[in-house]
Motif scaffolding. Structure first.
Motif, PDB file in Angstrom:
ATOM      1  N   LEU A  77      -1.533  -4.056 -11.673  1.00  0.00           N
ATOM      2  CA  LEU A  77      -0.685  -2.995 -11.123  1.00  0.00           C
ATOM      3  C   LEU A  77      -1.348  -1.629 -11.299  1.00  0.00           C
ATOM      4  CD1 LEU A  77       2.806  -4.166 -12.423  1.00  0.00           C
ATOM      5  CD2 LEU A  77       2.156  -3.947 -10.017  1.00  0.00           C
ATOM      6  N   LEU A  85       7.354   2.388   0.312  1.00  0.00           N
ATOM      7  CA  LEU A  85       6.536   3.577   0.551  1.00  0.00           C
ATOM      8  C   LEU A  85       7.032   4.265   1.804  1.00  0.00           C
ATOM      9  CD1 LEU A  85       3.041   1.858   0.622  1.00  0.00           C
ATOM     10  CD2 LEU A  85       4.077   2.894  -1.387  1.00  0.00           C
ATOM     11  N   PHE A 129      -8.162   6.639  -1.851  1.00  0.00           N
ATOM     12  CA  PHE A 129      -6.710   6.794  -1.989  1.00  0.00           C
ATOM     13  C   PHE A 129      -6.013   6.020  -0.889  1.00  0.00           C
ATOM     14  CE2 PHE A 129      -8.352  10.335  -4.313  1.00  0.00           C
ATOM     15  CZ  PHE A 129      -7.479  10.485  -5.378  1.00  0.00           C
ATOM     16  N   TYR A 130      -5.352   4.973  -1.284  1.00  0.00           N
ATOM     17  CA  TYR A 130      -4.580   4.194  -0.324  1.00  0.00           C
ATOM     18  C   TYR A 130      -3.630   3.343  -1.156  1.00  0.00           C
ATOM     19  CZ  TYR A 130      -3.643   1.889   4.116  1.00  0.00           C
ATOM     20  OH  TYR A 130      -3.039   1.442   5.251  1.00  0.00           O
ATOM     21  N   PRO A 131      -2.398   3.150  -0.698  1.00  0.00           N
ATOM     22  CA  PRO A 131      -1.410   2.514  -1.588  1.00  0.00           C
ATOM     23  C   PRO A 131      -1.644   1.024  -1.857  1.00  0.00           C
ATOM     24  CG  PRO A 131      -0.394   3.264   0.458  1.00  0.00           C
ATOM     25  CD  PRO A 131      -1.798   3.706   0.508  1.00  0.00           C
ATOM     26  N   GLU A 188       9.777  -5.497  -2.954  1.00  0.00           N
ATOM     27  CA  GLU A 188       8.546  -4.747  -2.736  1.00  0.00           C
ATOM     28  C   GLU A 188       8.692  -3.311  -3.218  1.00  0.00           C
ATOM     29  OE1 GLU A 188       7.103  -6.826   1.444  1.00  0.00           O
ATOM     30  OE2 GLU A 188       8.180  -4.929   1.479  1.00  0.00           O
ATOM     31  N   PHE A 189       7.536  -2.700  -3.524  1.00  0.00           N
ATOM     32  CA  PHE A 189       7.512  -1.263  -3.737  1.00  0.00           C
ATOM     33  C   PHE A 189       7.637  -0.616  -2.362  1.00  0.00           C
ATOM     34  CE2 PHE A 189       5.429  -3.007  -7.400  1.00  0.00           C
ATOM     35  CZ  PHE A 189       5.720  -2.141  -8.445  1.00  0.00           C
ATOM     36  N   SER A 207       7.036   1.317   4.618  1.00  0.00           N
ATOM     37  CA  SER A 207       6.114   0.231   4.306  1.00  0.00           C
ATOM     38  C   SER A 207       6.460  -0.313   2.925  1.00  0.00           C
ATOM     39  CB  SER A 207       4.662   0.720   4.325  1.00  0.00           C
ATOM     40  OG  SER A 207       4.341   1.237   5.607  1.00  0.00           O
ATOM     41  N   GLY A 208       6.030  -1.544   2.628  1.00  0.00           N
ATOM     42  CA  GLY A 208       6.317  -2.163   1.335  1.00  0.00           C
ATOM     43  C   GLY A 208       5.052  -2.780   0.757  1.00  0.00           C
ATOM     44  N   VAL A 209       4.922  -2.738  -0.573  1.00  0.00           N
ATOM     45  CA  VAL A 209       3.719  -3.273  -1.211  1.00  0.00           C
ATOM     46  C   VAL A 209       4.054  -4.472  -2.101  1.00  0.00           C
ATOM     47  CG1 VAL A 209       1.592  -2.664  -2.420  1.00  0.00           C
ATOM     48  CG2 VAL A 209       3.010  -0.865  -1.439  1.00  0.00           C
ATOM     49  N   ILE A 223       0.045  -4.825   2.053  1.00  0.00           N
ATOM     50  CA  ILE A 223       1.051  -3.861   2.516  1.00  0.00           C
ATOM     51  C   ILE A 223       1.736  -4.420   3.755  1.00  0.00           C
ATOM     52  CG2 ILE A 223       1.459  -1.527   3.379  1.00  0.00           C
ATOM     53  CD1 ILE A 223      -0.817  -0.554   1.786  1.00  0.00           C
ATOM     54  N   ASN A 224       3.036  -4.450   3.718  1.00  0.00           N
ATOM     55  CA  ASN A 224       3.797  -4.885   4.896  1.00  0.00           C
ATOM     56  C   ASN A 224       4.371  -3.649   5.581  1.00  0.00           C
ATOM     57  OD1 ASN A 224       3.513  -7.777   4.518  1.00  0.00           O
ATOM     58  ND2 ASN A 224       4.745  -7.451   2.674  1.00  0.00           N
ATOM     59  N   PHE A 276       2.014  -6.722  -4.863  1.00  0.00           N
ATOM     60  CA  PHE A 276       0.776  -6.682  -5.645  1.00  0.00           C
ATOM     61  C   PHE A 276       0.251  -8.067  -6.054  1.00  0.00           C
ATOM     62  CE2 PHE A 276       1.985  -2.268  -5.997  1.00  0.00           C
ATOM     63  CZ  PHE A 276       0.763  -1.616  -5.999  1.00  0.00           C
ATOM     64  N   HIS A 307     -15.311   8.086   3.705  1.00  0.00           N
ATOM     65  CA  HIS A 307     -16.267   7.115   3.171  1.00  0.00           C
ATOM     66  C   HIS A 307     -17.085   7.640   2.006  1.00  0.00           C
ATOM     67  CE1 HIS A 307     -15.287   4.000   5.944  1.00  0.00           C
ATOM     68  NE2 HIS A 307     -15.252   4.894   6.906  1.00  0.00           N
ATOM     69  N   ARG A 328      -7.557   5.390  12.742  1.00  0.00           N
ATOM     70  CA  ARG A 328      -7.521   6.766  12.266  1.00  0.00           C
ATOM     71  C   ARG A 328      -8.464   6.881  11.077  1.00  0.00           C
ATOM     72  NH1 ARG A 328      -2.554   9.619   9.254  1.00  0.00           N
ATOM     73  NH2 ARG A 328      -3.317   8.231   7.658  1.00  0.00           N
ATOM     74  N   SER A 329      -9.240   7.912  11.050  1.00  0.00           N
ATOM     75  CA  SER A 329     -10.192   8.044   9.967  1.00  0.00           C
ATOM     76  C   SER A 329     -10.251   9.479   9.505  1.00  0.00           C
ATOM     77  CB  SER A 329     -11.569   7.588  10.442  1.00  0.00           C
ATOM     78  OG  SER A 329     -12.490   7.756   9.405  1.00  0.00           O
ATOM     79  N   LYS A 330     -10.062   9.682   8.206  1.00  0.00           N
ATOM     80  CA  LYS A 330     -10.148  11.044   7.677  1.00  0.00           C
ATOM     81  C   LYS A 330     -11.608  11.405   7.500  1.00  0.00           C
ATOM     82  CE  LYS A 330      -5.876  11.546   5.150  1.00  0.00           C
ATOM     83  NZ  LYS A 330      -5.512  10.174   4.804  1.00  0.00           N
TER      84      LYS A 330
END
Lengths: 479, 96
Positions: free
Chosen positions: A43, B89, A83-85, B86-87, A138-140, A131-132, A142, A266, A260-262
């Motif tokens: 986690l 977001l 950085f990404y959830p 789920e968590f 959205s939901g994570v 990630i859904n 783990f 990279h 999409r790319s910030k």
């Protein structure tokens, strides 16, 4: 399209066959309820310390040995920061500078010929969470976070979607032989990022590459490559420029789309993972693993063709899945050596038909190698005939057991005794005067019909060879 | 912008929002730190392996044995928001 060269390289992520995660003891059982196989390590809780799974290292090294890689004596781990959830600690533990395996290759064959696709390296890393995406949020989950993945990075040696397919199939077969992964595509065990570019023939420098990310079906990869190559060729032949970017394959629309790319996305700022010490592999350890390697599929095909006197085609079909090859060899070894081809015939036609009809694998069926060996031997020694053998096989496949027991219990042994069969032949000939007359008038095919009638009368138990001989004798004799 | 360190860029990578005062302060402090580390460039370190750890320990492994995971309710108890198990977001878009 002529005038252009296509260059494809694949980065293939393979889930290793371990019971637990890469850096903690959480289970990897597939299909668990969301967020049940999680702990402070996976986690990403501050202060939680990763401890490396020994088995994941072994499986990666075994893969490297199977692919002819050089195994690094000393290997280290790094943090890849982003950085990404899907990665709550904001970095993925991976290997940047010194991966476990370097070099190696996969041999492929396509209509364009055979070639070796070079491997750049194989490194070990952890998977991210799932990630859904829903309509408004959205939901994570783990559970997947921290799964050991090895990333097999090919050189850009592939020149067509067909070659990419051949590479993935050969790679999957080798990994299955090695027993390092289940390679179950439905469960996402094998996912690839694809790099593809085009350039005019004669141009030394590779064209601008586009990456298509995270595809988990071979069919999808093929379709995405076909689309993307056509798109790039259409762009450059119009005089347009390919933009270096990451695209996503949309299977519904059948097209790739830019993601999409910030800016600076990279710049991962890799640095050495301070929580993990280096892995140092003793030469003796690596050599012990090397000595225990299974045969490569290609080697096995050659050996089986030679050892059992079967055609290359048979050997290739049988060796396609390791467990089929194991089964065939066990059955063939239990028979007389000259029966190898007969065992192969039975496996490739009757057994494979039963496998595809039932959707089972050979180990899930009740058929054993000794049962198939016995069936072939009973047939060869003419204890039973072909139709009886074909009738027994589905039963052995479904319920197990040995054919000799079934033959004895049901009196299925074939009748080869000429005296016993003579009466049946006599009866058939007297009841089928027209066929007898046809035969004597020159219609030789009538003999086959008469043999068939005798077989029917014997309820399939007569020895067809003896019946054939008796019928021929009687037809040639006195009218 | 100093050629020693680009504080704005580092802050962007780290998702930090800095006020102009903070920017100036960190610029000064980090430049000092970077120059300090640069002193190592005055030495001949060729042939010396970088030291990643304080100890010369290698091969720390665990066996591939399943251990109990955490209780899901306790885990999700730390979620700012949840969606079932789920968590939850804010809606996110796939990034490249």
């Amino acid at each position: 399209m002529t005038g252009y060269l296509i260059t494809i390289g694949l980065e293939t992520h393979v889930q290793l066959r371990t019971a637990t995660k890469m850096f903690c003891g959480c289970s990897l059982a597939f299909g668990a309820e969301p967020n049940t196989n999680v702990c402070p390590v996976c986690l990403g809780y501050p202060g939680a310390l990763p401890v490396m799974n020994r088995e994941a290292v072994r499986l990666t090294v075994v893969s490297g040995l199977m692919l002819g890689c050089e195994i690094s004596r000393r290997s280290t781990f790094d943090r890849k920061n982003y950085f990404y959830p899907d990665m709550s600690k904001d970095y993925q533990i991976s290997q940047n500078g010194s991966p476990l395996c370097v070099g190696g290759s996969v041999r492929i064959e396509t209509a364009a010929g055979a070639k070796r696709v070079r491997i750049n390296h194989i490194h070990l890393e952890e998977d991210a969470a799932k990630i859904n995406h829903y309509a408004r949020f959205s939901g994570v989950d783990f559970n997947r976070c921290g799964t050991p993945l090895m990333e097999i990075v090919s050189e850009p040696d592939l020149a067509s979607p067909d070659e990419a397919m051949a590479y993935l199939q050969a790679l999957k077969q080798i990994l299955l032989y090695a027993g390092v992964s289940d390679c179950n595509l439905e469960e996402g065990n094998l996912r690839s990022d694809v790099n593809v570019s085009v350039r005019p023939i004669g141009q030394e420098r590779l064209g601008t590459k586009v990456e298509i990310k995270n595809m988990n079906t071979f069919k999808g990869i093929y379709a995405a490559l076909e689309y993307e190559i056509a798109r790039q060729l259409a762009t450059v032949t119009r005089g347009g420029l390919i933009v270096q970017e990451t695209r996503r394959w949309d299977p519904e629309l059948g097209e790739t789309q830019p993601m999409r790319s910030k800016e600076n996305a990279h710049d991962y700022r890799y640095f050495p993972e301070p929580d993990l010490v280096p892995v140092e592999l003793e030469e003796a350890q690596v050599e012990a693993w090397r000595a225990a390697l299974p045969e490569l599929p290609a080697v096995r095909r050659g050996r089986m063709a030679e050892a059992y006197g079967i055609p290359d085609y048979d050997a290739a079909v049988l060796a396609d899945a390791k467990e089929n090859a194991d089964f065939f060899e066990a059955a063939a070894r239990a028979c007389e050596p000259r029966l190898g081809k007969t065992v192969s015939n039975w496996f490739m036609t009757e057994v494979m038909r039963l496998l595809s009809e039932s959707g089972l694998t050979i180990s899930q069926s009740a058929l054993t190698p000794s049962a198939l060996a016995e069936l072939v031997t009973l047939l060869d020694t003419r204890v039973i005939n072909g139709p009886t053998a074909k009738e027994l096989l589905p039963e052995l496949f479904r319920a197990g057991g040995l054919p000799s027991a079934l033959v004895a219990a049901r009196g299925l042994g074939q009748v080869s005794d000429a005296d016993a069969l003579a009466a049946l032949v006599q009866q058939v000939l007297s009841e089928n005067g027209k066929s007898v007359a046809d035969y004597r008038a020159g219609k030789r095919a009538a003999a086959g019909f008469l043999v068939g009638q005798v077989m029917k009368l014997s309820k399939g138990k007569a020895d067809p060879q003896v019946v054939g001989r008796l019928v021929a004798e009687r037809l040639a004799g006195a009218s | 912008m100093s050629d020693t360190i680009d504080v704005a860029y580092v802050a962007e990578l780290a998702r930090l929002e800095l006020t102009p005062d903070e920017h100036r302060l960190f610029q000064q402090q980090l430049e000092l730190i970077v120059r300090y580390v640069d002193k190592i460039g005055e030495l001949d370190v060729s042939g010396i392996e970088p030291t990643m750890h304080g100890q010369a320990v290698v091969n720390v492994f665990r066996e591939d044995v399943v251990l109990p995971s955490c209780d899901r309710e306790r885990v999700l108890g730390n979620a700012p928001e949840r969606n079932g198990y789920e968590f939850r977001l804010p809606k996110i878009v796939e990034d490249a």
